[in-house]
Design an enzyme around this catalytic site. Structure first.
Site, PDB file in Angstrom:
ATOM      1  N   THR A 253      -5.366  -4.554   7.092  1.00  5.43           N
ATOM      2  CA  THR A 253      -3.988  -4.103   6.958  1.00  5.43           C
ATOM      3  C   THR A 253      -3.035  -4.833   7.933  1.00  5.43           C
ATOM      4  O   THR A 253      -3.476  -5.314   8.957  1.00  5.43           O
ATOM      5  CB  THR A 253      -3.998  -2.590   7.263  1.00  5.43           C
ATOM      6  OG1 THR A 253      -4.954  -1.992   6.398  1.00  5.43           O
ATOM      7  CG2 THR A 253      -2.671  -1.941   7.101  1.00  5.43           C
TER       8      THR A 253
ATOM      9  N   LEU B 204      -4.654  -5.098   1.873  1.00  4.15           N
ATOM     10  CA  LEU B 204      -5.619  -5.340   0.796  1.00  4.15           C
ATOM     11  C   LEU B 204      -6.855  -4.473   1.041  1.00  4.15           C
ATOM     12  O   LEU B 204      -7.857  -4.607   0.390  1.00  4.15           O
ATOM     13  CB  LEU B 204      -6.030  -6.819   0.778  1.00  4.15           C
ATOM     14  CG  LEU B 204      -4.977  -7.826   0.325  1.00  4.15           C
ATOM     15  CD1 LEU B 204      -5.376  -9.251   0.716  1.00  4.15           C
ATOM     16  CD2 LEU B 204      -4.778  -7.748  -1.194  1.00  4.15           C
ATOM     17  N   ASN B 205      -6.800  -3.634   2.037  1.00  5.68           N
ATOM     18  CA  ASN B 205      -7.869  -2.804   2.598  1.00  5.68           C
ATOM     19  C   ASN B 205      -8.750  -3.660   3.504  1.00  5.68           C
ATOM     20  O   ASN B 205      -8.436  -3.848   4.655  1.00  5.68           O
ATOM     21  CB  ASN B 205      -8.677  -2.060   1.533  1.00  5.68           C
ATOM     22  CG  ASN B 205      -9.519  -0.963   2.190  1.00  5.68           C
ATOM     23  OD1 ASN B 205      -9.157  -0.476   3.254  1.00  5.68           O
ATOM     24  ND2 ASN B 205     -10.632  -0.588   1.597  1.00  5.68           N
TER      25      ASN B 205
ATOM     26  N   SER C 165      -4.789   7.401   2.599  1.00  5.52           N
ATOM     27  CA  SER C 165      -4.616   6.283   3.528  1.00  5.52           C
ATOM     28  C   SER C 165      -4.431   6.799   4.950  1.00  5.52           C
ATOM     29  O   SER C 165      -4.153   7.984   5.168  1.00  5.52           O
ATOM     30  CB  SER C 165      -3.373   5.501   3.104  1.00  5.52           C
ATOM     31  OG  SER C 165      -3.015   4.556   4.077  1.00  5.52           O
ATOM     32  N   SER C 166      -4.577   5.883   5.909  1.00  3.00           N
ATOM     33  CA  SER C 166      -4.239   6.210   7.301  1.00  3.00           C
ATOM     34  C   SER C 166      -2.978   5.474   7.750  1.00  3.00           C
ATOM     35  O   SER C 166      -2.553   5.615   8.901  1.00  3.00           O
ATOM     36  CB  SER C 166      -5.388   5.795   8.229  1.00  3.00           C
ATOM     37  OG  SER C 166      -6.535   6.531   7.935  1.00  3.00           O
TER      38      SER C 166
HETATM   39  N1  GLY Z   1      -6.850   0.784   3.739  1.00  4.51           N
HETATM   40  C1  GLY Z   1      -6.494   1.360   4.976  1.00  4.51           C
HETATM   41  C2  GLY Z   1      -5.638   2.554   4.813  1.00  4.51           C
HETATM   42  O1  GLY Z   1      -4.902   2.653   3.861  1.00  4.51           O
HETATM   43  O2  GLY Z   1      -5.690   3.448   5.615  1.00  4.51           O
END
Ligand code: GLY
EC number: 2.3.2.2
Length: 576
Positions: free
Chosen positions: A373, A392-393, A444-445
């Site tokens: 990220t 894109l993760n 998500s975080s």
């Molecule tokens: N892919 C990380 C998040 O969205 O937290």
């Protein structure tokens, strides 16, 4: 003797407070008219140029988003998704959710074998891992609703960087280091990101002709080029040829959501951050609400007492994150309860003052942390502020490019609960609220956050870092407000992290002294250096009115200060 001890403690405390305010650290960048902080210096320059040409912070955020897709392919993207938190000059705040959505053909058990066990790599490695991308729709929605400039003007710098290429500096080479092996396995990606199968070298020029073509199509036709035209066709074709389930309908149906941000207050500061489908804002608010009940500033940065309280607050907040939260169109998120001061009081009453709390019995090792990220922060001359986190993760997503598009594709589906109780890429153990359903976004975080004080913007902040995004953002805020650090010090300071499971306190090297570690161990905490500490997220922030709280309160700072994390290899804070 007692008098001497009291004096000694008083002097030590005074020195601790002073040293927090004057610790050695590079000065943050200064600006009077605008500030752009991103993880890649060329993208920061693109943003500043937009501001100088009279664009507002949203215009700059859109241009930076497209530029990072070219110059920061590890996380900048057209094939992923993200969030934008906006605070306009009149104080109005809003939030754009352009996160990926589960394809229509997805199912709750799609990553499980016939015995109900997760299939290794299915949610992370191939075309089955892709969620319908949202970045292009997100940028175009932001520009249309809150920007002032023409689409073509904002895409032009990205098109030029892709067409003409850019010279790879040490930071760029470092960001490719983790991806080269994966990119080499995909012929379409290898053609672009490697030379004769070998990693690109320092000083090489990265030209991305297909990506330039895709960007030009978006520039000319708008987001329909991506969602209704040839780009969608090419991605669907690649997906079908490689065992994926993406269909043209997934692209045609994609919609950005404009949501009310999560809001809370901390010691008189107003926090605005990401609502579900992100857990970020809620968890930050829950932790801050709990900590507000303790004299953190007096207890001091890195003291055993401060760490104990932070860990207990994190433990409680991450239980809620991992069990109760999900996409707001599919589950009822207890936002009001989780962000209430009364709930924080309830949590405080459950914290044992002498012993470590105990997370649920299941102990899981695993979960890696990567650079994936990316976050950027922007403010313009009028005080419009924008915080964007997109991804894109995994680093470079699935590491595959749909032939003819130049676009790297995400593996965001791994952020869903693949199976309750089984950890994802970040070691997060999650529940039913985050189960896979068609059109749903995975939890998500990401935590693009804007803090204000007395109706004026105070701080713009966020970070990459998977599950650690939340605690990285939280600690940067606490370091400024509670510990008096300058913005750069606040971002660079060593961090700790706890996420309920595994029941372990992760730390970066030097975050805690040996005697602090002994005190924590004595209370029952399992504290250790994170095995993946070298790649904790790279925060990007802006502080308004001073480089630290003291300067802001004295009113003798410059207008804007920007800081990119010293952990970042290629970023830049540029002011003007
Ligand atoms: N892919 C990380 C998040 O969205 O937290």
């Amino acid at each position: 003797m007692q008098q001497f001890r009291t004096l000694f403690v008083a002097i030590t405390l005074a020195l601790t407070t002073l040293s927090a305010a004057f610790a050695a650290s590079p000065a943050p960048a200064e600006g009077q008219n605008g500030m752009v902080v991103t993880a890649q210096h060329l993208a920061s320059q693109v943003g500043i140029d937009v501001l100088k040409r009279g664009g507002n912070a949203v215009d700059a955020a859109v241009a930076v988003g497209y530029a990072l897709a070219v110059v920061y392919p590890t996380a900048g993207n057209l094939g992923g998704g993200g969030f934008m938190t906006i605070r306009l000059k009149d104080g109005k705040t809003t939030f754009l959710d352009f996160r990926e959505r589960a394809p229509l053909a997805s199912t709750k058990t799609m990553y499980l074998d016939k015995d109900g066990n997760p299939i290794d790599g299915a949610s992370t490695d191939g075309y089955l891992a892709i969620g319908t991308p949202g970045s292009v729709a997100g940028f175009e929605t932001a520009r249309e609703k809150y920007g002032t400039m023409e689409r073509g003007e904002l895409l032009a710098p990205a098109i030029e960087l892709a067409t003409e290429g850019f010279v790879l500096e040490p930071g760029d080479i470092a960001s490719f280091a983790n991806g080269n092996a994966m990119l080499a396995k995909d012929p379409a990606a290898a053609k672009i990101f490697l030379k004769d199968g070998k990693p690109l070298e320092l000083g090489a020029k990265l030209v991305q002709t297909d990506l330039a073509k895709s960007l030009k199509a978006i520039s000319e036709e708008g987001s329909s080029a991506f969602y209704k035209g040839e780009i969608a066709d090419l991605i669907v074709k690649a997906s079908e040829a490689n065992g994926g389930i993406l269909a043209k309908e997934d692209f045609e149906q994609y919609k950005v959501r404009e949501l009310a941000p999560v809001q809370c207050s901390y010691r008189g500061y107003d926090i605005v951050s990401s609502p579900p489908p992100s857990s970020g804002g809620l968890v930050i608010c829950e932790i801050l609400n709990v900590l507000e009940g303790y004299p953190i500033s007096y207890l001091g940065y890195g003291s055993a007492e401060t760490i104990r309280l932070m860990v207990e607050a994190m433990r409680h907040a991450y239980v809620d994150r991992n069990t109760a939260l999900g996409d707001p169109d599919f589950v009822e998120n207890p936002v009001t309860r989780l962000t209430s001061k009364a709930y924080a009081e309830e949590i405080r009453s459950r914290i044992d003052p002498y012993r470590a709390g105990v997370s649920k019995a299941l102990t899981i090792n695993g979960g890696t942390e990567s650079k994936e990220t990316t976050h950027y922060s922007i403010i313009d001359k009028d005080g419009n502020a924008v915080a964007v986190t997109y991804t894109l993760n995994g680093s470079f997503g699935i590491g595959k490019v749909a032939e003819g598009t130049g676009i790297l594709l995400n593996n965001e589906m791994d952020d869903f609960t693949i199976k309750p109780g089984v950890p994802n890429l970040y070691g997060l153990v999650q529940g039913e609220a985050n189960a896979i359903e068609p059109r749903k976004s995975p939890l998500s975080s990401m935590s693009p956050t804007i803090v204000s004080k007395d109706g004026k913007p105070f701080m713009v902040i966020g970070s990459p870092g998977g599950s650690r995004i939340i605690t990285i953002t939280l600690e940067a805020i606490m370091n400024v407000i509670d510990h008096g650090m300058s913005l750069q010090e606040a971002i660079d300071a060593p961090r700790i992290h706890h996420q309920w499971l595994p029941d372990k306190v992760y730390m970066e090297p030097y975050a805690l002294s040996p005697d602090t570690l002994r005190l924590l161990a004595g209370m029952g905490y399992d504290v250790g250096i994170d095995p993946d500490w070298t790649i904790w997220g790279e925060a990007a922030g802006i502080l308004i009115g001073g480089k630290n709280l003291k300067e802001i309160e004295a009113g003798d700072g410059a207008r804007y200060y920007g800081a990119i994390d010293s952990r970042a290899s290629s970023g830049a804070a540029i002011g003007y």
